[in-house]
Enzyme design. Structure first.
Site, PDB file in Angstrom:
ATOM      1  N   HIS A 165      -7.145  -0.464  -3.623  1.00  0.00           N
ATOM      2  CA  HIS A 165      -6.098  -0.879  -4.574  1.00  0.00           C
ATOM      3  C   HIS A 165      -6.360  -0.232  -5.935  1.00  0.00           C
ATOM      4  CE1 HIS A 165      -5.839  -4.723  -1.951  1.00  0.00           C
ATOM      5  NE2 HIS A 165      -4.737  -4.032  -1.730  1.00  0.00           N
ATOM      6  N   ARG A 205      -1.641   3.839   3.877  1.00  0.00           N
ATOM      7  CA  ARG A 205      -2.912   4.193   4.509  1.00  0.00           C
ATOM      8  C   ARG A 205      -2.702   4.965   5.800  1.00  0.00           C
ATOM      9  NH1 ARG A 205      -4.900  -1.789   3.848  1.00  0.00           N
ATOM     10  NH2 ARG A 205      -2.642  -1.857   3.939  1.00  0.00           N
TER      11      ARG A 205
END
Ligand code: ADP
Length: 162
Positions: A17, A90
């Site tokens: 993050h 991702r």
């Protein structure tokens, strides 16, 4: 001023993050990291804890602000006068859901563009779930979360058996 909103559950926030936040902070004048109340997920950390973690780990980034919100993301984007929603990707498995959400948000708010940043290869495998699992079992999470918040995560999740 170009404002980007980076929404997530951040339960807890990870170095994956942080990597997205740091990169977004170079693309926008201001980035608002917004912890969402997520009805479908039971959080391990409270909104206040997550916001506090995010504030501590982004204190080196002057144009990053941390906030919490419930309600609709599309409305929150207008309320903050933002021009984009920032998301991290991702794997292909993230794509389908994110694609759907991006189209739904655009439909609800014609100004809500979604910008995707590809994960840094170092964090490809990293998720909050993995961090929680490792911490619960007493594993070392130092390569996965910011040093500033590591101990607080372990203290909350790790209950060693007598
Ligand atoms: P998680 O999927 O880990 O529970 P969140 O809901 O808190 O995470 O995710 C918020 C945003 O951050 C999403 O856009 C998600 O795709 C992105 N993200 C999460 N982990 C990573 C990572 N390791 N690399 C890049 N983006 C990520």
């Amino acid at each position: 001023m170009k404002i980007g909103i980076y929404p997530g559950s951040f339960d807890p926030p990870t170095l994956g993050h942080l990597n997205i936040i740091e990169r977004a902070s170079t693309l926008f004048d201001k980035v608002i990291v917004a912890t969402m109340v997520n009805g479908s997920k039971n959080s391990s950390f409270t909104m206040e804890e997550k916001a506090d973690f995010l504030r501590r780990m982004t204190k080196h980034l002057p144009n990053v602000e941390v906030d919490t919100f419930g309600g609709l993301l599309a409305d929150y984007v207008s309320e903050k006068g933002a021009c984009a929603i920032v998301k991290g990707l991702r794997a292909v498995s993230d794509f389908e859901y994110e694609f759907q959400m991006a189209l739904a948000n655009k439909k609800l708010n014609g100004n809500a563009e979604t910008v995707f940043l590809m994960t840094d290869q170092h964090y490809l495998y990293l998720s909050s779930t993995i961090v929680r699992d490792i911490a619960r079992h007493g594993g070392d999470i130092s390569g996965f979360v910011s040093e500033e918040i590591r101990e607080d995560i372990v203290n909350k999740l790790y209950q060693p058996k007598e």
